[in-house]
Motif scaffolding. Sequence first.
Motif, PDB file in Angstrom:
ATOM      1  N   PRO A 174      -4.341 -37.177  37.490  1.00 52.53           N
ATOM      2  CA  PRO A 174      -5.338 -36.512  37.038  1.00 52.53           C
ATOM      3  C   PRO A 174      -5.523 -35.145  37.576  1.00 52.53           C
ATOM      4  O   PRO A 174      -4.869 -34.566  38.860  1.00 52.53           O
TER       5      PRO A 174
ATOM      6  N   THR B  83       0.115 -30.098  25.552  1.00 51.95           N
ATOM      7  CA  THR B  83      -0.220 -31.091  26.750  1.00 51.95           C
ATOM      8  C   THR B  83      -0.270 -32.470  26.415  1.00 51.95           C
ATOM      9  O   THR B  83      -0.532 -32.868  25.453  1.00 51.95           O
ATOM     10  N   SER B  84       0.346 -33.118  27.434  1.00 52.79           N
ATOM     11  CA  SER B  84       0.233 -34.322  27.541  1.00 52.79           C
ATOM     12  C   SER B  84      -0.305 -34.720  28.977  1.00 52.79           C
ATOM     13  O   SER B  84       0.412 -34.540  29.985  1.00 52.79           O
ATOM     14  N   ALA B  85      -1.605 -35.026  28.827  1.00 52.95           N
ATOM     15  CA  ALA B  85      -2.088 -35.265  30.110  1.00 52.95           C
ATOM     16  C   ALA B  85      -2.859 -36.719  30.531  1.00 52.95           C
ATOM     17  O   ALA B  85      -3.541 -36.920  31.586  1.00 52.95           O
ATOM     18  N   ASP B  86      -2.389 -37.639  29.702  1.00 51.16           N
ATOM     19  CA  ASP B  86      -2.982 -38.969  29.855  1.00 51.16           C
ATOM     20  C   ASP B  86      -1.689 -40.020  29.491  1.00 51.16           C
ATOM     21  O   ASP B  86      -1.557 -40.101  28.452  1.00 51.16           O
ATOM     22  N   PRO B  87      -1.180 -40.719  30.773  1.00 51.21           N
ATOM     23  CA  PRO B  87      -0.111 -41.459  30.351  1.00 51.21           C
ATOM     24  C   PRO B  87      -0.435 -42.388  29.615  1.00 51.21           C
ATOM     25  O   PRO B  87       0.535 -43.167  28.810  1.00 51.21           O
TER      26      PRO B  87
END
Lengths: 472, 472, 472
Positions: free
Chosen positions: C63, C84-88
């Motif tokens: 986070p 953006t890749s911000a959430d596995p």
Amino acid sequence: MPSARKLRHVTSINDLTNAEIEKVFDLAERYLKALPDANFAYRIGGSSDEGKGRILASLFYEPSTRTRLSFESAMLRLGGQFITSADPATSSVAKGESLADTVRVVSNYSDVIVLRHPRDGAARLAAEYASVPVINGGDGSHEHPTQTLCDVFTLRKENKHLKNLNVVISGDLKGSRTIHSFVYALARFGANIMLMPAKGMGLPHHVDARLQEEFNCRPVPKDKYEDSSIDALYVTPDKPHQLSLIPSVGFDQTEDVKIRKKIDAFYVTRFQKERWAEARGDYPKIDAKFLKASKYAETSVLHPLPRVGELDIALDTDSRALYFRQAAYGVPIRMALIALLTDIREKEHLARFDGGFDAADHPTYDQPTDIGIRCANPNCIVHDPMERQYTRNRFSLIRSPATQKHRLRCTYCEGDIDEFAAVNTRKRRLVESNDDLSEAIAHDLGGLLLFADAAEAGRAGYADKPPRKRSA
Amino acid sequence: MPSARKLRHVTSINDLTNAEIEKVFDLAERYLKALPDANFAYRIGGSSDEGKGRILASLFYEPSTRTRLSFESAMLRLGGQFITSADPATSSVAKGESLADTVRVVSNYSDVIVLRHPRDGAARLAAEYASVPVINGGDGSHEHPTQTLCDVFTLRKENKHLKNLNVVISGDLKGSRTIHSFVYALARFGANIMLMPAKGMGLPHHVDARLQEEFNCRPVPKDKYEDSSIDALYVTPDKPHQLSLIPSVGFDQTEDVKIRKKIDAFYVTRFQKERWAEARGDYPKIDAKFLKASKYAETSVLHPLPRVGELDIALDTDSRALYFRQAAYGVPIRMALIALLTDIREKEHLARFDGGFDAADHPTYDQPTDIGIRCANPNCIVHDPMERQYTRNRFSLIRSPATQKHRLRCTYCEGDIDEFAAVNTRKRRLVESNDDLSEAIAHDLGGLLLFADAAEAGRAGYADKPPRKRSA
Amino acid sequence: MPSARKLRHVTSINDLTNAEIEKVFDLAERYLKALPDANFAYRIGGSSDEGKGRILASLFYEPSTRTRLSFESAMLRLGGQFITSADPATSSVAKGESLADTVRVVSNYSDVIVLRHPRDGAARLAAEYASVPVINGGDGSHEHPTQTLCDVFTLRKENKHLKNLNVVISGDLKGSRTIHSFVYALARFGANIMLMPAKGMGLPHHVDARLQEEFNCRPVPKDKYEDSSIDALYVTPDKPHQLSLIPSVGFDQTEDVKIRKKIDAFYVTRFQKERWAEARGDYPKIDAKFLKASKYAETSVLHPLPRVGELDIALDTDSRALYFRQAAYGVPIRMALIALLTDIREKEHLARFDGGFDAADHPTYDQPTDIGIRCANPNCIVHDPMERQYTRNRFSLIRSPATQKHRLRCTYCEGDIDEFAAVNTRKRRLVESNDDLSEAIAHDLGGLLLFADAAEAGRAGYADKPPRKRSA
């Protein structure tokens, strides 16, 4: 003064003709070469600003890194922008909104939509409701056409041609949407398709049937190619139309097939764990040892990525390994597709072409949704509780050139139903022969009702025998 | 040489005057018409580059597709950019960061913030701490002012006027923040508000009270409009100030009300399942059959979307259905609002107006946080464990023109407290009458302490009787 | 005609020389002052368009709000764009893709990558595989170098100098990656480091050792500074190279240390709850009362944020509170770093400098992965099941100037192993003394094998005694 353009979607690789695919490749080549700045030398592909003011909407209902980021990077390199909804839990899905409503709304926020969805056929549903072009970024086990564009582009760049190329495909051929789009494209460009599925994970029946019946692939008998590692091999003869004249589909024993031993490309895929309930212990692992055979000495190794163990990382430094380059081509390929589907390349817009693959024009039938047969694929979008009410109960009626039997193909997921019962509602009787069905189709498709079998038709009030003998 | 601009937020539709709302509509119309390129013909609304270099921050603590994507699309079409935090699980919220700290930090990364939050009044808290304009993208059950801008814009475009428009509102009027902003706006523009709530889901008491006391709405007696399907009907007389002179609030029996039978607009809302513990089996479903009555023959059907069953999809092709157009207007409306709140439209900047709705100027009182009364709404932002320390215990003191009784309105969620006890701390005694309270307010608000009731005041050391008789 | 640039990463603050850090600060100052438009007066820092066409990729596996949004805002203000890749959970991680594969692919979609990851040393792994610059946005408990750039920039702006600045650091010094980067930078710029850890949460041993051995910090004896609230104090003498000549590391008793009483800066950090299994009841809380002492009268209070209770919000309006300004500086600092790492500032590109901190050039040793010692830090990226196969088993061999003993430092997480056994594989015997090990290193590092201890070496077939007496 632009005329009203025809809205074009890419839900299947077969929504594009061969000429259109070549057009995408040509433009991708131009983007590859157009390096506006020598400092970008490390980059594969250049930038442009022809897409200024255009917006791509990424609607991803399933996890993705590569597909989503490469589409978004492509849009940025075109000079455009994007908006993203990539997590169902933080979108209106959480409130119970349907895909059909979402794409209608998002069509107003964007100029092109790329969709990924866990249900087979979701892209077709989206395309029915969107007022901007929809690009399928992968729908269930159905198709993943833009991955195929990257794959075929890579093959062509490496081999200069596609015709008669020997391409081995290994792994989960059943669940991989990537493979389904890929084999159609290989067949259409005349490559030889060599299947090496993981145990029990061969091509779905309907994909196999289409290869043979629509794409003129001919399975080559085992004794003709003498490679026990290959499960099945398809070739596409130069004169495809002759084939459909032959009653018994299959390999023409009189023809002399010469399959070179050398493999041009080896395509590896992962086990699609999200589509299957159980893991596989015996999934093939491709490594340097496996590729030691002389036939693989100059083989291009491809993989759509991500990999999860089926492709040894020790191969990464092998000169045959093309998979990272294949991934890199995703950007110029997607730049080209976006540009040609929207008004970014107005003069070359795909709608100026004939539109769609020149597939056999099967009759389609809109069945009522409250009676009779429904798509047999439980993962089809028509069975999604939220989407069901937005779908039609629509099938193509395909007649096999081999058996002359009819089968149904769902408009959304393109899955087949081989056995069904048809009722002629005017005559109130079951249609008993293939020819009778053909005649009914030819005359009045509206008078038909389709059921899973004669028993279901009977329960619906259509006796399984004609009411009067003489009317037969 | 620009002067220091007053920072303006839109946390409630009532933060904008009617003139300002008209200004937003006018600019939205210009964006609608400004099509830079005929190829965009399929688009509702054009692009611009006047927002170049400006950044919108989307802070979404609750699921959203429409609101977030339409704000982001609007910012892109203005030529600006955005940054997004749309998933509490992947943001600093997961580490325990407060909204107050987040907006202070994000103010430095952006030029305008749009916030969605599950707590009532969260937008007001954010506005207290932000150094850039905050736009409320929906806070709990409180308000959703930009949805209302779209709704009223749609009504005005379709009907050319708002005054005396007959607008039916159906569904969950209690939990829907959209409805709360909407009825205020309808009242302020003089529409007739016809309520058709789902069972037990009427307007919250404080919204109803404000309609009557602040927005000069008058409930029309049932026998005056003869439509049993309408639960309540409010009209707004042309001369509102006369009303407050009448001691008993309510419909003036001497006035002849003529309510046309025809309904101009029918506004449907979904059941707000995320706000209520239990599902509703008897939620009304609006469909073609329902809308068959002649009074609905030319009714515009609106819905803020998403819908989850309360609005039949068979209506989508009905010419009365405006909800997708209503959603599409979200982009130009939000373009206009962003432009007018930031320096994108410096010369037309909203801060150049008087600022805020010209509401009754109620006295406000900052109660200490360690003693006495607190907001009675359990979902108010002041009760959020993480935010509590950043909030004030602040109320407006409202005197009802009808009963002359005072009640408290929380500064954040605008929920009311009807019954409370006031202590005059200088005289150390309970304030016993409304007039005494008015006098105390007029003279020295600081000398007051507010309690839930006399017993609580007693426990805090303030006897429920004055200490000495003579001091009364 | 640009030459091939050396690819530079910032995985540690020590990847930048002091001169390079100053260069970042100078450019950040220019961005701070470059306000293109007076209307942006409320903004800290201006915009530019020199980054047009460049793309930042945010890969966040943990986070974040501040770090991600400030990087993205920085890229936008440079005129660039981001993906953006911000959430596995919604990325290829969910399918089991490794970080190594992801960064190789994303390198093709972007011009610079910023990575946050829960594992120590993840940024180093990413840098090994990326073909574009990687910036560490925080990796486990290892480092957070861009936060340190903001911190040191803030200190320098407020105090005009860093040399001999008295800086107190309070809280979780063990788990906070921010602190680890920060103390290295403080030491390198000659500040006095005053540690006030929460109970049991002092600096990790290896950080403490590096401060003393590599960064020439000298611990000051308690009786020299008479402040019982400070747990440990480090100073950096002006002539660092003398120190290494002294056999016993520690404070030079003959030198007269004068530590001013006044504290220039007080740096507070939160408890890193995501790194520790148990909560802490006795975590220090910094408030106005604590800062009442006269030595704090002009102290700058800093905090990397988010805070979760350890820094009283009542301080927010105190003129000593700099933490929101410190957060705001994140944008121009990150603009400068991005510009100098990419070709955005080609002429000032960091690769034109010597490259990297001029650290002691320790010999490194690539141990096989199937035998012998592995990094002792269980959270190191080398122990991640998915990444393991992509990592090397590589250590620096550090010889302590004090004890002359060798220890190992993992190339990824930089954690130390103090005790280990070395086998000379040619002589098939344990290396018994530090000097023998030094000689072995000097002559032929490849002939060594490292084990956790002699017993493990024995089990692997290397007797704990030399096979023949005479060969010793």
